[in-house]
Design a protein around this motif. Structure first.
Motif, PDB file in Angstrom:
ATOM      1  N   PRO B  13       0.885  -1.399  -0.031  1.00 29.62           N
ATOM      2  CA  PRO B  13      -0.078   0.092  -0.057  1.00 29.62           C
ATOM      3  C   PRO B  13       1.108   1.228   0.061  1.00 29.62           C
ATOM      4  O   PRO B  13       2.096   1.318   0.177  1.00 29.62           O
ATOM      5  N   LEU B  14       0.450   2.368  -0.327  1.00 28.75           N
ATOM      6  CA  LEU B  14       1.174   3.670  -0.404  1.00 28.75           C
ATOM      7  C   LEU B  14       1.510   4.095   1.107  1.00 28.75           C
ATOM      8  O   LEU B  14       1.001   3.310   2.108  1.00 28.75           O
ATOM      9  N   LEU B  15       2.529   4.734   1.044  1.00 29.12           N
ATOM     10  CA  LEU B  15       3.019   5.291   2.492  1.00 29.12           C
ATOM     11  C   LEU B  15       1.896   5.867   3.424  1.00 29.12           C
ATOM     12  O   LEU B  15       1.194   6.600   2.748  1.00 29.12           O
ATOM     13  N   PHE B  16       1.903   5.340   4.445  1.00 30.04           N
ATOM     14  CA  PHE B  16       0.830   6.190   5.572  1.00 30.04           C
ATOM     15  C   PHE B  16      -0.522   5.366   5.273  1.00 30.04           C
ATOM     16  O   PHE B  16      -1.235   5.464   6.076  1.00 30.04           O
ATOM     17  N   GLU B  17      -0.715   4.392   4.437  1.00 26.58           N
ATOM     18  CA  GLU B  17      -1.938   3.611   4.338  1.00 26.58           C
ATOM     19  C   GLU B  17      -1.725   2.424   5.077  1.00 26.58           C
ATOM     20  O   GLU B  17      -0.669   1.772   5.158  1.00 26.58           O
ATOM     21  N   PRO B  18      -2.706   2.232   5.811  1.00 30.17           N
ATOM     22  CA  PRO B  18      -2.908   0.920   6.761  1.00 30.17           C
ATOM     23  C   PRO B  18      -2.626  -0.217   5.795  1.00 30.17           C
ATOM     24  O   PRO B  18      -3.029  -0.289   4.753  1.00 30.17           O
ATOM     25  N   ASP B  19      -1.415  -1.103   6.565  1.00 36.04           N
ATOM     26  CA  ASP B  19      -1.292  -2.182   6.009  1.00 36.04           C
ATOM     27  C   ASP B  19      -1.534  -3.265   7.020  1.00 36.04           C
ATOM     28  O   ASP B  19      -0.745  -3.389   7.996  1.00 36.04           O
TER      29      ASP B  19
END
Lengths: 397, 373
Positions: B13-19
């Protein structure tokens, strides 16, 4: 010799003061043992033996109690002369004399002690026959000192003391401790506190080391269990200890400067910067570092000269409530700033911690160790938060 | 006009998107670390990390990895936040994934990679010589020919982290032509040369002097451009890992400070009731917030293909994080007062950890100079 900070040659000190400076400088150059100076300039702390040795040398010359008036056996220096004296000693690499005796308990004895206490203790302090420490802080009472709980109950001709002091600098080296103890419970907490002088060899006293951030043993816990203190070792009146302590704290704060120590450390910083390499070039050739160093020197000059200005003002009878807290705040902060830039200058070279077997300047400057140690300066002797409260009270009431 | 490149990788996922995967990992590791008392790297920690799959997780997919530098950052952050001083950053976060990028790895590299992924061995790197900063070029340690398939090594390295604990030492040097070579020494050949020391944060390290140490051809794992990119890979990943460690240590200090301000009473109220201290505490959390962001950026940057973008992100991260580390560590001790000066108070250990990390990461001025250049 050029001043460490390159001040103008005239206008700061009178001809008499300059002559005094030269006299002190020559004496220190001739008499300060080289091994002591080498060790201290390498970043080591002076041990009791070294402090004793230097105190006795100064005592011979009549200078060990350099901050005392003549009537009590001191040389009667003016406050500017004291400043010069401290600076010359520190720059040359001399150990700091034990402040707890000379600058703390002695002034209280001079002002509030009885004749027997003065006659007995003052000469012993001047010769360092007695090494003193200060029993103020307790586990629950630091900045809020008036909440202290160590009790002293009068039984016949002695007090029985129970309780605990903490963060006691040099207690493990000391012979005597001056303590604030609670002798009665009053509604106003500042009342009911007394000022006792306690011989540390009295049964019932236990001293436990506290190792600090820098891995060293400098401070202690001091425990009292049923410790008998002769009533003649109470200073002044019972219940008036807070007044004496406040007098002492004010006295201590005006003495805080430590500018000579700062100049010695600045010289060490320049040495480190000259030998430290960054990307193969000496650090001093890096513009960014030069800027930091130059800014620090300007700050130190401002603080040092402010210290001198305050002393001149006090000498002229123009004291004000801001001088002491401001001086404590700025001088403690600059000590930390110098130690921080030392670590930054050495970079990764500062990382080996307390390596063994380094007696004198062998390339390890103990910069990180001292950086850790210097964190104490904004905490002790009335934290800088307390100083700001005092200053604010002086301004806003 | 150039069109904006469309990202092709969609695994993360994108940076700062929850994973979810990373969060699950964080959960497991936090629980496993909950009972730890901090301090040195300990033998029992390593099997636990292996069991959690944390050695493989930081590797490329073909080794069973997931998330690369972002996973490494997560682990480093949590370890440092629990007071653990471990070789995970240098060995697993930096060296292992970088060696995995080699085109045609030498035999000992393949064997080492297997051992690293399984958590059986530990590798370290010798980055410091006489300079106050890690050396990345112009090494003074020299590799020269000594006849038929043999080489000799001359020079000195300083402060090799966990040198005594490591099975392998990655050692950058310069050959006679002035090119970078990366040498990999096994324990038997470097351990007799070590002079151990202990660093500020109790990390064990050692200096090593090489004077005509004879080296076989197969110890040379990369030369020239390949060596440059291997070294870059290791150093950049190590930087990102240390950024994450700093953020973990800061987080600990900030939490401990909040707790102390709530518990410690002076003048009839908790310290946390004093406005001056409340504001200063918030200033610490502001520094921490920015540091946290930049540590995440640093971890993402490691996988960027453009060296300029990578350099910029890492230098900015170093600048922000090193400044935050000085600030947070000093303020935390100050707000603890005298008890913060005591070696046995936990914050004092983290104070020294942050000091050490600031020095490993290099001065903030150096980071700025890198950005200006």
């Amino acid at each position: 010799m050029m001043d460490v900070l390159g001040y103008p040659e005239s206008g700061l000190f009178s001809a008499r003061e300059m002559k005094f400076r030269n006299q002190v400088r020559d004496f220190v150059a001739e008499n300060l043992p080289g091994e002591i100076a080498a060790r201290l300039k390498c970043g080591h702390h002076a041990n009791r033996g070294e402090i004793e040795q230097w105190t006795r040398i100064l005592h011979e010359r009549g200078w060990s109690a350099y901050c005392w008036p003549k009537e009590f056996g001191g040389p009667g220096f003016t406050s500017v002369e004291r400043y010069i004296f401290e600076e010359e000693c520190a720059i040359a690499g001399a150990p700091e004399l034990v402040p707890f005796g000379l600058k703390m308990v002695a002034p209280v004895l001079m002002k509030y002690g009885d004749q027997r206490q003065r006659d007995h203790f003052l000469p012993r302090i001047a010769r360092l026959d007695d090494f003193w420490c200060q029993g103020y802080s307790e586990p629950g009472s630091g900045s809020d000192l008036a909440s202290l709980k160590t009790r002293a109950v009068l039984k016949g001709d002695h007090y029985v003391v129970d309780g605990q002091k903490i963060w006691t600098t040099s207690a493990h080296d000391a012979d005597w401790i001056f303590c604030l103890v609670r002798t009665s419970n009053e509604t106003k907490r500042q009342n009911g506190i007394s000022f006792l002088l306690v011989d540390l060899s009295t049964p019932g006293i236990e001293i436990r080391p506290i190792i600090t951030l820098d891995g060293k043993h400098e401070i202690n816990e001091v425990w009292f269990e049923g410790v008998e203190v002769p009533v003649e070792n109470r200073v002044g009146e019972e219940g008036m200890g807070w007044t004496y302590a406040k007098y002492l704290l004010e006295h201590e704060r005006l003495n805080f400067g430590g500018m000579g120590f700062c100049k010695r450390e600045l010289t060490r910083l320049r040495e480190m910067a000259a030998t430290s390499l960054r990307h193969g070039r000496p650090l001093l050739e890096h513009q960014s570092f030069r800027q930091r160093l130059t800014a620090l020197e300007a700050e130190l000059a401002a603080i040092d000269l402010t210290n001198l200005r305050f002393l001149r003002e006090v000498e002229a009878g123009r004291e004000n409530p801001l001088q002491a807290p401001v001086l404590k705040i700025i001088s403690s902060e600059i000590q930390q700033a110098i130690s921080e830039l030392q670590v930054r200058a050495l970079g990764s070279k500062a990382m080996p911690f307390n390596p063994q077997g380094i007696a004198s300047n062998a390339g390890h400057y103990f910069a990180a160790e001292n950086y850790c140690n210097m964190r104490k300066t904004t905490i002790y002797a009335g934290s800088n938060e307390i100083q700001r409260n005092i200053a604010a009270k002086g301004i806003f009431g | 006009m150039n069109s904006i490149p469309v990202p092709t990788k969609t695994a993360l996922p994108l940076l700062f998107e929850p994973d979810d995967t990373l969060e699950m990992l964080a959960d497991m590791l936090s629980r496993a670390l909950a009972g730890q008392s901090g301090g040195h790297w300990r033998e029992e920690l390593w099997p636990m990390l292996a069991e959690l799959g944390l050695f493989a997780a930081v590797m490329p997919e073909r080794y069973g990895g997931y998330g690369g530098a972002r996973t490494a950052a997560l682990v480093c952050r949590l370890l440092a936040g629990s007071g653990v001083v471990s070789p995970y950053a240098v060995s697993s976060a930096a060296i292992a994934p970088s060696l995995a990028e080699l085109d045609q790895p030498a035999g000992r590299v393949t064997a080492l990679l297997e051992a690293l992924v399984e958590g059986r061995q530990v590798a370290t790197i010798a980055l410091h010589e006489v300079d106050a900063l890690p050396v990345l070029r112009d090494f003074q340690t020299v590799l020269s020919g000594a006849g038929e398939g043999q080489w000799r090594l001359d020079g000195a390295k300083r402060m090799i982290a966990f040198a005594q604990e490591a099975d392998w030492l990655v050692l950058p040097a310069r050959n006679e032509a002035g090119h970078l070579v990366i040498i990999m020494l096994d324990r038997a050949s470097f351990s007799p040369l070590l002079q151990p020391c202990t660093l500020i944060d109790s990390m064990p390290a050692a200096d090593a002097s090489f004077s005509g140490l004879v080296i076989d051809e197969d110890a040379i794992v990369a030369v020239g451009e390949q060596a440059e990119s291997l070294l870059r890979g290791i150093v950049d990943r190590l930087t990102a890992a240390q950024c994450a460690e700093a953020v973990g240590a800061m987080a600990y200090m900030i939490n401990a400070t909040a707790e102390y301000l709530g518990v410690r009473r002076q003048f009839g109220q908790p310290l946390s009731a004093h406005q001056a201290l409340r504001h200063r505490y918030v200033d610490m959390t502001i520094q921490q917030a920015k540091a946290e962001t930049m540590a995440a950026l640093a971890a993402t940057a490691v996988d960027q293909e453009s060296p300029e973008q990578r350099d910029r992100a890492l230098a900015r991260a170093r600048y922000v994080i090193v400044r935050a580390a000085w600030f947070v560590s000093q303020e935390s001790i100050q707000m603890h007062g005298a008890i913060g000066m005591a070696n046995e108070t936990p914050v004092s250990g983290y104070f020294k950890r942050l000091l050490a990390l600031s020095l490993w990461l290099g001065d903030e001025d150096d980071a700025l100079e890198g950005l200006i250049a």
